[in-house]
Structure formats: structure tokens, C-alpha cells
Design a protein around this motif. Structure first.
Motif, PDB file in Angstrom:
ATOM      1  N   PHE A 141       0.182  -2.384   4.844  1.00 40.22           N
ATOM      2  CA  PHE A 141       0.782  -3.717   4.970  1.00 40.22           C
ATOM      3  C   PHE A 141       1.645  -3.775   6.229  1.00 40.22           C
ATOM      4  O   PHE A 141       1.650  -4.779   6.950  1.00 40.22           O
ATOM      5  CB  PHE A 141       1.622  -4.046   3.739  1.00 40.22           C
ATOM      6  N   LYS A 142       2.326  -2.667   6.511  1.00 30.90           N
ATOM      7  CA  LYS A 142       3.134  -2.586   7.727  1.00 30.90           C
ATOM      8  C   LYS A 142       2.242  -2.636   8.964  1.00 30.90           C
ATOM      9  O   LYS A 142       2.560  -3.288   9.954  1.00 30.90           O
ATOM     10  CB  LYS A 142       3.957  -1.289   7.723  1.00 30.90           C
ATOM     11  N   ILE A 143       1.109  -1.921   8.909  1.00 30.82           N
ATOM     12  CA  ILE A 143       0.153  -1.944  10.020  1.00 30.82           C
ATOM     13  C   ILE A 143      -0.372  -3.363  10.224  1.00 30.82           C
ATOM     14  O   ILE A 143      -0.487  -3.844  11.354  1.00 30.82           O
ATOM     15  CB  ILE A 143      -1.015  -0.968   9.746  1.00 30.82           C
ATOM     16  N   TYR A 144      -0.666  -4.038   9.116  1.00 35.01           N
ATOM     17  CA  TYR A 144      -1.172  -5.411   9.194  1.00 35.01           C
ATOM     18  C   TYR A 144      -0.136  -6.349   9.816  1.00 35.01           C
ATOM     19  O   TYR A 144      -0.463  -7.195  10.657  1.00 35.01           O
ATOM     20  CB  TYR A 144      -1.550  -5.891   7.788  1.00 35.01           C
ATOM     21  N   LYS A 145       1.115  -6.210   9.408  1.00 38.27           N
ATOM     22  CA  LYS A 145       2.168  -7.091   9.927  1.00 38.27           C
ATOM     23  C   LYS A 145       2.432  -6.849  11.403  1.00 38.27           C
ATOM     24  O   LYS A 145       2.635  -7.783  12.175  1.00 38.27           O
ATOM     25  CB  LYS A 145       3.463  -6.894   9.131  1.00 38.27           C
ATOM     26  N   SER A 146       2.459  -5.565  11.799  1.00 41.88           N
ATOM     27  CA  SER A 146       2.758  -5.237  13.194  1.00 41.88           C
ATOM     28  C   SER A 146       1.523  -5.304  14.088  1.00 41.88           C
ATOM     29  O   SER A 146       1.632  -5.230  15.304  1.00 41.88           O
ATOM     30  CB  SER A 146       3.370  -3.831  13.284  1.00 41.88           C
ATOM     31  N   LYS A 147       0.336  -5.420  13.457  1.00 39.73           N
ATOM     32  CA  LYS A 147      -0.938  -5.447  14.203  1.00 39.73           C
ATOM     33  C   LYS A 147      -1.108  -4.207  15.067  1.00 39.73           C
ATOM     34  O   LYS A 147      -1.700  -4.242  16.139  1.00 39.73           O
ATOM     35  CB  LYS A 147      -1.014  -6.715  15.081  1.00 39.73           C
ATOM     36  N   PHE A 158     -13.943   3.714  -2.614  1.00 35.55           N
ATOM     37  CA  PHE A 158     -13.944   2.326  -2.147  1.00 35.55           C
ATOM     38  C   PHE A 158     -12.604   1.963  -1.501  1.00 35.55           C
ATOM     39  O   PHE A 158     -12.557   1.348  -0.436  1.00 35.55           O
ATOM     40  CB  PHE A 158     -14.243   1.387  -3.325  1.00 35.55           C
ATOM     41  N   ILE A 159     -11.514   2.353  -2.160  1.00 33.52           N
ATOM     42  CA  ILE A 159     -10.175   2.026  -1.652  1.00 33.52           C
ATOM     43  C   ILE A 159      -9.914   2.694  -0.310  1.00 33.52           C
ATOM     44  O   ILE A 159      -9.391   2.070   0.633  1.00 33.52           O
ATOM     45  CB  ILE A 159      -9.094   2.439  -2.678  1.00 33.52           C
ATOM     46  N   GLU A 160     -10.280   3.969  -0.188  1.00 28.98           N
ATOM     47  CA  GLU A 160     -10.030   4.697   1.059  1.00 28.98           C
ATOM     48  C   GLU A 160     -10.846   4.121   2.220  1.00 28.98           C
ATOM     49  O   GLU A 160     -10.357   4.057   3.357  1.00 28.98           O
ATOM     50  CB  GLU A 160     -10.357   6.182   0.875  1.00 28.98           C
ATOM     51  N   LEU A 161     -12.060   3.699   1.947  1.00 33.05           N
ATOM     52  CA  LEU A 161     -12.872   3.081   2.996  1.00 33.05           C
ATOM     53  C   LEU A 161     -12.251   1.758   3.438  1.00 33.05           C
ATOM     54  O   LEU A 161     -12.308   1.394   4.624  1.00 33.05           O
ATOM     55  CB  LEU A 161     -14.299   2.850   2.488  1.00 33.05           C
ATOM     56  N   PHE A 162     -11.644   1.049   2.509  1.00 39.20           N
ATOM     57  CA  PHE A 162     -10.948  -0.196   2.843  1.00 39.20           C
ATOM     58  C   PHE A 162      -9.760   0.082   3.768  1.00 39.20           C
ATOM     59  O   PHE A 162      -9.538  -0.631   4.755  1.00 39.20           O
ATOM     60  CB  PHE A 162     -10.477  -0.893   1.566  1.00 39.20           C
ATOM     61  N   TYR A 163      -9.003   1.152   3.469  1.00 45.98           N
ATOM     62  CA  TYR A 163      -7.883   1.534   4.329  1.00 45.98           C
ATOM     63  C   TYR A 163      -8.365   1.852   5.745  1.00 45.98           C
ATOM     64  O   TYR A 163      -7.750   1.446   6.737  1.00 45.98           O
ATOM     65  CB  TYR A 163      -7.164   2.766   3.762  1.00 45.98           C
TER      66      TYR A 163
END
Length: 235
Positions: free
Chosen positions: A31-37, A81-86
Motif C-alpha cells: 500500500f505504501k508502494i502504491y501511494k508513493s508510486k 496467487f497472493i504473492e504473484l499479485f504482490y
């Protein structure tokens, strides 16, 4: 009174819940990666290791390899599935070098697991022989998964900061190792026991490191600052 099979199933279900928590524990990081891009200095190593680990354990749990391992298949299938999403999120915000690293590693992992599957099915006969080979391989990569945070632990020691070692991930690693160790002891499974026993130890060490640099170290630094202030004021 519960039979050994019933007790094992209950512990396995609890293990599934805790493992699910382990797979979800990096959510704040991404989520932090997503926010900071930006991936900043976060590394994909633990997630790549976990993808390989999950693929191996899903294969290990197959009826023709190690019967009565449905709970191992379910949680590792979800985890895969979750790890591939990450990793997809990581690649979205990583530079070309980071994306290339993830892509190459995933291709190598798929080829490796496919090769293991072919060798196991074609050349080994009976679940005992198949469990031996695949179980040893699973142990190796499960240990790698638990040990992968060592790169981050080294960074924590160098920077004296726990910024890049999420507490939730360390705690989930510890609890996950403990519960699957218990699972393996009820109906003895040496392959599940070895790697998860070491995983519990690894998670415990991570928690100690986190406690030192987030609780003990700041106090020590604060005392040092106060000492310097006193020294300056009396000079």
C-alpha cells in the motif's frame, strides 16, 4: 477425546488461518508502494522465494505425491496467487532492472518446478519415493523463504532502522513456523517439521532484532543525546 487425525486437522486449519495472515502481512508495504508510486529500497526477494515455495508445496500435497495433505494444498494455492499479485504491483512501480529481475526469476522458477514434476511422475514410483524427493526440495525452498528476510535484517543492522522490515511479516513468520511445527508433530511429517522448525527460529530472531532497533535502540540514542547536551552545557 480428539483423535490424532482430528487434532491434526484442527491445527492444520489454524495453520491455514495464520499462513493466510502471513501472506497478507505485506499489504501495508505494498500500500505504501502504491501511494508513493515507487518501490524505494524494498526488495522482491522474499516474495520471489515465497512463490517458489508455494509451488513446491502445492505439488508436494498432491495425492500421488503425499496423500492426506489437502490443507497444505489449499493454503499454498492461495498464497501463490497472493504473492504473484504482490510481484505484479512491484513490477508496476519498479525500474526496468527490477522488472527484469522479477521476470527472469519467475521463468526460472516455473521451469524448475516443471522439471521436478516430470522427474517425480515419470521416474519415481509410489508416494514414499515421491514424498522423499519433493519433500527435501520443499524443505530447501521453505528454508530459503524463511531465510530471505536475512537480506533485510542485514539492512536493518546497517541502517539501524526497521523501516524496511515490517513487524507484521516477522510476527506472522514466527507464528506460522510454530503452528506448522505442531502440525507436523501430531502425525509425524519430517519434511514439514524441519523447515518450519527453522522458520520459527528465524521469525523469533527477526522479532528480537525489531524489538532492539525499534524499542531499545531509540532509548539508547535518546540517552546519548541527553548526555551530549549535558556535556555541552557544562563545557
Amino acid at each position: 477425546m480428539l483423535s490424532a487425525t482430528q487434532a491434526r486437522n484442527i491445527v492444520g486449519i489454524v495453520g491455514n488461518v495464520i499462513s493466510f495472515g502471513l501472506f497478507l502481512s505485506p499489504v501495508p508495504t505494498f500500500f505504501k508502494i502504491y501511494k508513493s508510486k515507487s518501490v524505494e529500497e524494498f526488495k522482491p526477494d522474499p516474495y520471489l522465494a515465497t512463490v517458489l515455495n508455494c509451488m513446491c508445496w502445492v505439488f508436494y500435497g498432491m495425492p500421488f505425491v503425499h496423500p492426506d495433505s489437502t490443507l497444505i494444498i489449499t493454503i499454498n494455492g492461495v498464497g501463490l496467487f497472493i504473492e504473484l499479485f504482490y510481484l505484479a504491483i512491484f513490477c508496476l512501480y519498479a525500474d526496468s532492472k527490477g522488472r527484469k529481475k522479477v521476470s527472469i526469476c519467475l521463468v526460472i522458477e516455473v521451469i524448475f518446478v516443471a522439471a521436478v514434476a516430470v522427474v517425480t511422475i515419470v521416474f519415481l514410483h509410489g508416494t514414499k519415493q515421491r514424498s522423499l524427493l519433493v519433500g527435501i526440495i520443499c524443505d530447501v525452498f521453505n528454508i530459503i523463504m524463511y531465510a530471505s528476510p536475512l537480506t533485510i535484517m542485514t539492512k536493518v543492522i546497517k541502517t539501524k532502522s526497521v523501516k524496511y522490515m515490517p513487524f507484521t511479516l516477522s510476527l506472522a513468520n514466527f507464528l506460522n513456523g510454530c503452528i506448522w511445527t505442531a502440525y507436523s508433530l501430531i502425525k509425524f511429517d519430517i519434511y514439514v517439521l524441519v523447515s518450519n522448525g527453522l522458520g520459527a527460529i528465524s521469525g523469533f530472531l527477526q522479532l528480537l532484532l525489531y524489538t532492539y532497533y525499534s524499542v531499545c535502540r531509540p532509548k539508547a540514542d535518546e540517552n546519548a543525546v541527553k548526555a551530549n547536551e549535558v556535556q555541552l552545557s557544562t563545557a
